[in-house]
Design an enzyme around this catalytic site. Structure first.
Site, PDB file in Angstrom:
ATOM      1  N   LYS A 169       5.516  -5.694   6.202  1.00 19.60           N
ATOM      2  CA  LYS A 169       5.555  -7.130   5.908  1.00 19.60           C
ATOM      3  C   LYS A 169       6.983  -7.629   6.160  1.00 19.60           C
ATOM      4  CE  LYS A 169       1.486  -5.831   4.016  1.00 19.60           C
ATOM      5  NZ  LYS A 169       1.358  -5.425   2.682  1.00 19.60           N
ATOM      6  N   TYR A 175      12.879  17.618  12.683  1.00 19.50           N
ATOM      7  CA  TYR A 175      11.957  17.712  11.548  1.00 19.50           C
ATOM      8  C   TYR A 175      12.687  17.375  10.252  1.00 19.50           C
ATOM      9  CZ  TYR A 175       8.145  19.219   8.579  1.00 19.50           C
ATOM     10  OH  TYR A 175       7.136  19.220   7.668  1.00 19.50           O
ATOM     11  N   PHE A 233      -2.711  -6.048  -7.184  1.00 22.85           N
ATOM     12  CA  PHE A 233      -2.893  -5.978  -5.739  1.00 22.85           C
ATOM     13  C   PHE A 233      -3.876  -4.829  -5.496  1.00 22.85           C
ATOM     14  CE2 PHE A 233      -2.166  -4.606  -1.404  1.00 22.85           C
ATOM     15  CZ  PHE A 233      -2.435  -5.794  -0.763  1.00 22.85           C
ATOM     16  N   THR A 234      -4.721  -4.981  -4.478  1.00 12.47           N
ATOM     17  CA  THR A 234      -5.844  -4.050  -4.259  1.00 12.47           C
ATOM     18  C   THR A 234      -5.423  -2.578  -4.283  1.00 12.47           C
ATOM     19  OG1 THR A 234      -5.503  -4.418  -1.901  1.00 12.47           O
ATOM     20  CG2 THR A 234      -7.212  -5.734  -2.972  1.00 12.47           C
ATOM     21  N   ASP A 284       7.211  -4.124  -6.691  1.00  8.55           N
ATOM     22  CA  ASP A 284       6.511  -4.154  -5.409  1.00  8.55           C
ATOM     23  C   ASP A 284       7.284  -5.154  -4.558  1.00  8.55           C
ATOM     24  OD1 ASP A 284       4.932  -4.607  -3.215  1.00  8.55           O
ATOM     25  OD2 ASP A 284       3.041  -4.515  -4.321  1.00  8.55           O
ATOM     26  N   PHE A 335     -13.694  -4.635   0.499  1.00  8.63           N
ATOM     27  CA  PHE A 335     -13.474  -5.743   1.437  1.00  8.63           C
ATOM     28  C   PHE A 335     -13.195  -5.260   2.851  1.00  8.63           C
ATOM     29  CE2 PHE A 335      -8.852  -5.330   1.661  1.00  8.63           C
ATOM     30  CZ  PHE A 335      -8.581  -4.642   0.493  1.00  8.63           C
ATOM     31  N   ARG A 371     -10.066 -13.349   0.230  1.00  7.54           N
ATOM     32  CA  ARG A 371      -9.372 -12.864  -0.959  1.00  7.54           C
ATOM     33  C   ARG A 371     -10.087 -13.501  -2.150  1.00  7.54           C
ATOM     34  NH1 ARG A 371      -7.741  -8.208  -0.141  1.00  7.54           N
ATOM     35  NH2 ARG A 371      -5.650  -7.799   0.603  1.00  7.54           N
TER      36      ARG A 371
HETATM   37  C1  LIG Z   1       0.349  -4.678   1.881  1.00  8.65           C
HETATM   38  C2  LIG Z   1       0.713  -4.558   0.475  1.00  8.65           C
HETATM   39  C3  LIG Z   1       0.745  -3.310  -0.181  1.00  8.65           C
HETATM   40  C4  LIG Z   1       0.259  -2.041   0.477  1.00  8.65           C
HETATM   41  O1  LIG Z   1       1.013  -1.708   1.575  1.00  8.65           O
HETATM   42  P1  LIG Z   1       0.390  -1.006   2.890  1.00  8.65           P
HETATM   43  O2  LIG Z   1       1.595  -0.915   3.780  1.00  8.65           O
HETATM   44  O3  LIG Z   1      -0.677  -1.879   3.416  1.00  8.65           O
HETATM   45  O4  LIG Z   1      -0.101   0.335   2.477  1.00  8.65           O
HETATM   46  C5  LIG Z   1       1.162  -3.289  -1.492  1.00  8.65           C
HETATM   47  N1  LIG Z   1       1.514  -4.415  -2.149  1.00  8.65           N
HETATM   48  C6  LIG Z   1       1.482  -5.618  -1.564  1.00  8.65           C
HETATM   49  C7  LIG Z   1       1.868  -6.834  -2.334  1.00  8.65           C
HETATM   50  C8  LIG Z   1       1.066  -5.745  -0.242  1.00  8.65           C
HETATM   51  O5  LIG Z   1       1.015  -6.954   0.325  1.00  8.65           O
END
Ligand SMILES: *Cc1c(COP(=O)(O)O)cnc(C)c1O
Length: 459
Positions: A260, A74, A126-127, A217, A451, A384
């Site tokens: 990613k 843990y 970004f969303t 980011d 979306f 998008r």
């Molecule tokens: C995917 C993404 C996020 C969010 O990450 P999640 O792992 O999907 O929560 C933030 N910023 C960018 C540029 C992304 O492509």
């Protein structure tokens, strides 16, 4: 190995997953059930899945072996300390809070740094990032260069920040209303477009002058580093590892979706250099995800992430990764298909306004095009454009973004060059019949991030 003429995958295949082919009738039925939203399709009905590059990469044998070394304590798991060591080594950030994915880190950083009434400038929204900023009481201001909104501009660094726009915002609101600049590498919504090192250095200078932090980011930092290596003066012979570290060194902290660049199916983190901010963050993560040494992840997930980060900054890996995206993009360009140029790092973005000029933006051209490509071949892509952009939180009006795009996102190390050929053939055949494509109307609209779950009908 930049002197080699063509790229090839720097790996060989040890295990395969069989794909399922479907008939047009089956796809038609699946599409209607999904309300013409590719997010609502079942993956069993998909042939080649380009919905996203998020969590869809193939892990290496070493990553899978690492999963067996999960230390599921843990508190104080060995895998956490390995992850922390790797992040310090390759990214240079001092403190790490693991999170289940990128938005977990966005939630924490927004909650600890943003006060109601604050303004957060960034190089395109970004969303999930913008939503967390807004839920914390802040307002996002776009400071990306104008070229980023023009799908045909050939600017080599369309992710760059317009420092004049930033300075105007600082003058208008005052530096004390700006907790940080939200700077993304490989700007997703602009088509995977990079920011240059020079622009980042200039941004650092300006933010230092006003004592404003930069939160990075870094979801696709290695892909951005590749474009710096091939496009920016002075970087041709600098390894990706060194470029990545230099980018990070110009910022104060980062949110990472490790799904990613970092080649894992789940995971992320928040990284910070400021100790007191880190202490607040590690306290906050306990409320939402778990103790600060696992943040909602299993030990084995952190191990796979640590190994994935190491593999992601390898020069041969990143060259083949972006090389495959460029291979597909060039095929479409040769066929006269309108795509966002220059070709970005993680996918090809079709320009739906140019593809379907007979549709108005409120008829959701990109959504309709994504549905049509699926119907044609079972290739799943995503919208998008106006659906992703959502509504203004004050007025409730739809945002009408300049870019109305369909994203063909390429998972890392998953598909072959022959798959790229099949995808290109499908897009080209849809393009030939484009005049017959009808618009859509929205029949169900969720309140947040519509979306993902919205439903449509033919209009
Ligand atoms: C995917 C993404 C996020 C969010 O990450 P999640 O792992 O999907 O929560 C933030 N910023 C960018 C540029 C992304 O492509």
């Amino acid at each position: 190995m930049k002197d080699k003429k063509s790229w090839a995958e720097p790996y060989k295949i040890k295990m395969v997953e069989l794909l399922k082919m479907t008939t047009k009738e089956e796809r038609e039925k699946a599409l209607v059930e999904a309300g013409y939203n590719t997010f609502l399709l079942r993956s069993k009905d998909v042939y080649i899945d380009l919905l996203t590059d998020s969590g869809t990469s193939a892990m290496s044998d070493r990553q899978w072996a690492g999963m067996m070394l999960g230390d599921e304590a843990y508190a104080g798991s060995e895998n956490f300390y390995h992850l922390e060591e790797v992040i310090r080594k390759y990214y240079g950030y001092k403190y790490v809070v693991p999170t289940h994915q990128g938005r977990g880190a966005e939630n924490i950083i927004s909650k600890i740094m943003i006060k109601p009434g604050d303004v957060i400038p960034g190089n395109m929204y970004f969303t999930t990032t913008r939503l967390h900023q807004e839920l914390a009481g802040g307002t996002f201001e776009d400071i990306i260069i104008d070229e980023a909104h023009d799908s045909q501009s050939l600017h080599p660094f369309k992710g760059n920040i317009d420092l004049k726009k930033l300075e105007q915002i600082i003058k208008k609101y005052g530096a004390d209303k700006i907790p940080y600049v939200s700077m993304a590498t490989s700007v997703n919504m602009a088509g995977g477009q990079p920011i240059s090192m020079q622009n980042l250095r200039d941004l650092r200078k300006l933010t230092n002058k006003y004592k404003i932090k930069i939160i990075h980011d870094m979801t696709r930092v290695a892909e951005n580093a590749y474009f710096i290596q091939v496009r920016e003066k002075g970087y041709k012979n600098i390894p990706i590892k060194a470029i990545v570290k230099e980018i990070c060194s110009l910022t104060d902290g980062a949110t990472m979706s490790a799904k990613k660049d970092a080649l894992v199916n789940i995971g992320g983190f928040l990284a910070l250099n400021d100790k007191s901010l880190y202490e607040e963050a590690s306290n906050m993560v306990v409320i939402y995800a778990g103790l600060h040494t696992y943040g909602g992840l299993a030990g084995r997930d952190m191990e796979a992430m640590a190994i994935g980060i190491t593999e992601s900054v390898d020069d041969n890996h990143i060259r083949a990764r972006v090389g495959q995206v460029e291979y597909l993009g060039n095929k479409l360009v040769e066929a006269g298909i309108p795509i966002v140029l220059p070709i970005g790092g993680h996918g090809i973005f079709l320009d739906a306004k140019k593809f379907l000029p007979h549709l108005k933006q409120i008829q959701f051209p990109a959504q309709a095009l994504a549905a049509e490509i699926y119907l044609d071949s079972g290739v799943r892509t995503m919208e998008r454009g106006i659906v992703s952009a959502g509504r203004n939180k004050e007025t409730g009006e739809n945002y009408f973004p300049e870019l109305e795009l369909v994203r063909l996102t390429i998972p890392r190390r998953v598909y072959t060059q022959a798959h790229m050929d099949v995808i290109a053939e499908s897009v080209i055949s849809v393009y030939k019949n484009r005049k017959k494509i009808k618009g859509l109307e929205m029949t169900y609209e969720p309140k947040y991030l519509r979306f993902f779950q919205a439903k449509f009908n033919k209009s």
